[in-house]
Each structure stands twice: as structure tokens, then as C-alpha cells.
Design a protein around this motif. Sequence first.
Motif, PDB file in Angstrom:
ATOM      1  N   ALA A  61       0.841  -1.208   0.000  1.00  0.00           N
ATOM      2  CA  ALA A  61       0.000   0.000   0.000  1.00  0.00           C
ATOM      3  C   ALA A  61       0.873   1.254   0.000  1.00  0.00           C
ATOM      4  N   LEU A  62       1.942   1.232   0.774  1.00  0.00           N
ATOM      5  CA  LEU A  62       2.872   2.360   0.817  1.00  0.00           C
ATOM      6  C   LEU A  62       3.543   2.545  -0.549  1.00  0.00           C
ATOM      7  N   VAL A  63       3.913   1.445  -1.177  1.00  0.00           N
ATOM      8  CA  VAL A  63       4.527   1.497  -2.512  1.00  0.00           C
ATOM      9  C   VAL A  63       3.615   2.256  -3.469  1.00  0.00           C
ATOM     10  N   GLU A  64       2.349   1.909  -3.493  1.00  0.00           N
ATOM     11  CA  GLU A  64       1.419   2.565  -4.417  1.00  0.00           C
ATOM     12  C   GLU A  64       1.234   4.036  -4.081  1.00  0.00           C
ATOM     13  N   LEU A  65       1.142   4.371  -2.791  1.00  0.00           N
ATOM     14  CA  LEU A  65       0.991   5.779  -2.406  1.00  0.00           C
ATOM     15  C   LEU A  65       2.175   6.608  -2.892  1.00  0.00           C
ATOM     16  N   VAL A  66       3.374   6.090  -2.715  1.00  0.00           N
ATOM     17  CA  VAL A  66       4.581   6.787  -3.161  1.00  0.00           C
ATOM     18  C   VAL A  66       4.565   6.955  -4.672  1.00  0.00           C
ATOM     19  N   GLN A  67       4.218   5.900  -5.379  1.00  0.00           N
ATOM     20  CA  GLN A  67       4.214   5.968  -6.834  1.00  0.00           C
ATOM     21  C   GLN A  67       3.134   6.912  -7.350  1.00  0.00           C
ATOM     22  N   ILE A  68       2.009   6.942  -6.689  1.00  0.00           N
ATOM     23  CA  ILE A  68       0.936   7.863  -7.062  1.00  0.00           C
ATOM     24  C   ILE A  68       1.390   9.306  -6.849  1.00  0.00           C
ATOM     25  N   ARG A  69       1.965   9.581  -5.678  1.00  0.00           N
ATOM     26  CA  ARG A  69       2.346  10.973  -5.385  1.00  0.00           C
ATOM     27  C   ARG A  69       3.430  11.464  -6.340  1.00  0.00           C
ATOM     28  N   ALA A  70       4.439  10.670  -6.597  1.00  0.00           N
ATOM     29  CA  ALA A  70       5.495  11.085  -7.529  1.00  0.00           C
ATOM     30  C   ALA A  70       4.904  11.306  -8.924  1.00  0.00           C
ATOM     31  N   SER A  71       4.023  10.421  -9.344  1.00  0.00           N
ATOM     32  CA  SER A  71       3.409  10.553 -10.672  1.00  0.00           C
ATOM     33  C   SER A  71       2.541  11.802 -10.763  1.00  0.00           C
ATOM     34  N   GLN A  72       1.864  12.155  -9.673  1.00  0.00           N
ATOM     35  CA  GLN A  72       1.092  13.405  -9.659  1.00  0.00           C
ATOM     36  C   GLN A  72       2.025  14.597  -9.836  1.00  0.00           C
ATOM     37  N   LEU A  73       3.105  14.620  -9.072  1.00  0.00           N
ATOM     38  CA  LEU A  73       4.034  15.742  -9.120  1.00  0.00           C
ATOM     39  C   LEU A  73       4.706  15.871 -10.482  1.00  0.00           C
ATOM     40  N   ASN A  74       4.987  14.738 -11.106  1.00  0.00           N
ATOM     41  CA  ASN A  74       5.640  14.738 -12.413  1.00  0.00           C
ATOM     42  C   ASN A  74       4.653  14.870 -13.572  1.00  0.00           C
ATOM     43  N   HIS A  75       3.366  14.913 -13.258  1.00  0.00           N
ATOM     44  CA  HIS A  75       2.312  15.007 -14.283  1.00  0.00           C
ATOM     45  C   HIS A  75       2.392  13.837 -15.264  1.00  0.00           C
ATOM     46  N   CYS A  76       2.644  12.657 -14.715  1.00  0.00           N
ATOM     47  CA  CYS A  76       2.728  11.461 -15.552  1.00  0.00           C
ATOM     48  C   CYS A  76       1.390  10.727 -15.505  1.00  0.00           C
ATOM     49  N   ALA A  77       0.535  11.026 -16.473  1.00  0.00           N
ATOM     50  CA  ALA A  77      -0.796  10.432 -16.509  1.00  0.00           C
ATOM     51  C   ALA A  77      -0.734   8.923 -16.681  1.00  0.00           C
ATOM     52  N   TYR A  78       0.200   8.445 -17.475  1.00  0.00           N
ATOM     53  CA  TYR A  78       0.344   7.009 -17.719  1.00  0.00           C
ATOM     54  C   TYR A  78       0.595   6.259 -16.402  1.00  0.00           C
ATOM     55  N   CYS A  79       1.606   6.696 -15.646  1.00  0.00           N
ATOM     56  CA  CYS A  79       1.936   6.022 -14.387  1.00  0.00           C
ATOM     57  C   CYS A  79       0.862   6.268 -13.324  1.00  0.00           C
ATOM     58  N   LEU A  80       0.276   7.450 -13.310  1.00  0.00           N
ATOM     59  CA  LEU A  80      -0.792   7.735 -12.348  1.00  0.00           C
ATOM     60  C   LEU A  80      -1.974   6.802 -12.576  1.00  0.00           C
ATOM     61  N   HIS A  81      -2.352   6.618 -13.820  1.00  0.00           N
ATOM     62  CA  HIS A  81      -3.441   5.699 -14.133  1.00  0.00           C
ATOM     63  C   HIS A  81      -3.091   4.284 -13.676  1.00  0.00           C
ATOM     64  N   MET A  82      -1.878   3.854 -13.984  1.00  0.00           N
ATOM     65  CA  MET A  82      -1.447   2.501 -13.628  1.00  0.00           C
ATOM     66  C   MET A  82      -1.478   2.290 -12.115  1.00  0.00           C
ATOM     67  N   HIS A  83      -0.904   3.219 -11.367  1.00  0.00           N
ATOM     68  CA  HIS A  83      -0.755   2.997  -9.930  1.00  0.00           C
ATOM     69  C   HIS A  83      -2.040   3.231  -9.141  1.00  0.00           C
ATOM     70  N   THR A  84      -2.920   4.099  -9.612  1.00  0.00           N
ATOM     71  CA  THR A  84      -4.217   4.202  -8.944  1.00  0.00           C
ATOM     72  C   THR A  84      -5.038   2.942  -9.223  1.00  0.00           C
ATOM     73  N   SER A  85      -4.937   2.407 -10.435  1.00  0.00           N
ATOM     74  CA  SER A  85      -5.625   1.151 -10.761  1.00  0.00           C
ATOM     75  C   SER A  85      -5.083   0.004  -9.917  1.00  0.00           C
ATOM     76  N   ASP A  86      -3.755  -0.089  -9.819  1.00  0.00           N
ATOM     77  CA  ASP A  86      -3.136  -1.142  -9.001  1.00  0.00           C
ATOM     78  C   ASP A  86      -3.539  -1.003  -7.531  1.00  0.00           C
ATOM     79  N   ALA A  87      -3.585   0.231  -7.039  1.00  0.00           N
ATOM     80  CA  ALA A  87      -3.964   0.456  -5.649  1.00  0.00           C
ATOM     81  C   ALA A  87      -5.410   0.012  -5.397  1.00  0.00           C
ATOM     82  N   ARG A  88      -6.299   0.328  -6.319  1.00  0.00           N
ATOM     83  CA  ARG A  88      -7.700  -0.106  -6.186  1.00  0.00           C
ATOM     84  C   ARG A  88      -7.787  -1.630  -6.156  1.00  0.00           C
ATOM     85  N   LYS A  89      -7.072  -2.284  -7.076  1.00  0.00           N
ATOM     86  CA  LYS A  89      -7.084  -3.752  -7.124  1.00  0.00           C
ATOM     87  C   LYS A  89      -6.549  -4.355  -5.836  1.00  0.00           C
ATOM     88  N   ALA A  90      -5.631  -3.648  -5.187  1.00  0.00           N
ATOM     89  CA  ALA A  90      -5.047  -4.131  -3.932  1.00  0.00           C
ATOM     90  C   ALA A  90      -5.914  -3.783  -2.723  1.00  0.00           C
TER      91      ALA A  90
END
Length: 152
Positions: free
Chosen positions: A33-62
Motif C-alpha cells: 500500500a505504501l509502494v502505491e501511495l509513493v508511486q501515485i504521489r510522484a506521478s502526480q508531481l511529475n504530471h505522468c498520466a500514464y503512471c498515475l493511471h497505472m498505480h491508482t488502478s493497481d492500488a484499487r485492485k489491492a
Amino acid sequence: MTNSRINFAKTTPKAFKALIGFDAAARAGLDPALVELVQIRASQLNHCAYCLHMHTSDARKAGESEERLHMVAVWREASSFFSEKEQAALALTEAVTQIAAGVPDDVYARAAAEFGDEELGQLLALIFTINTWNRIAITTAKVPGTDERAPR
């Protein structure tokens, strides 16, 4: 419009495989869960829609809640949604992602107080890898919701 940029995984397979290995090593031992939160926050800051979509989806599945996912961008104002350890990780993620401003001593100390040395090293490696993935996805114009299940 078709993507005329390179497919990094196909054109640079050795580098891509090395990054996958680094990513896997970085995650080892960290709470998923911490892994996904970190990846989501970095992706938000970097404006990376691709990774943000991936990691929010992965977080939901988890099993991550929609409430917490909606609060990641404003975690300081919604601190009651996150543990002290998660808050320390998110603060460190922001500092490392926005590295030009430096990593303040108090941010590093807060993370060091919440994580042992080995776990802190893992967290830093995770932050390094997601920032690299963000840069690859943005530079190669990856489209959110497509081809996101590269082996990691």
C-alpha cells in the motif's frame, strides 16, 4: 494520431530489464500500500498520466479506498487519512521528486525516524525508480490506460 516515439522496452531492452530489476529490488520488503501511495504521489508531481493511471488502478485492485486515493494529492491537509509513516514517506517522495529544491534535513529526519536504515534505503530506491519510470513514460508519450502491464 499514432505515437511516433520509441518503445523504450523494445529499443533498449538491457536498460529496461535493468530498471525492472531495480524496481523489484526497491519494492522488496516495503508495504504494498505504501509502494502505491509513493508511486501515485510522484506521478502526480511529475504530471505522468500514464503512471498515475497505472498505480491508482493497481492500488484499487489491492484494496485501497477511493477516499485515500482522492486525498493523496492533498495529504497534508488530509493527514488523518494517512499514518505517520505514510506521511513521512509522502514528504520524502515530494522532496526527492522535486530535487532541485533539495531534500530538507527535517523531511529526511522524519522519514529516518519512521523507517529503519534498510527500509529507508528501499523507500529511496522506490522513489528513484518511479521518477525514472515517469520520465520514460512522459518522454516516450505513453498513453494512459494502454500497455501498462510491463513486467515489474
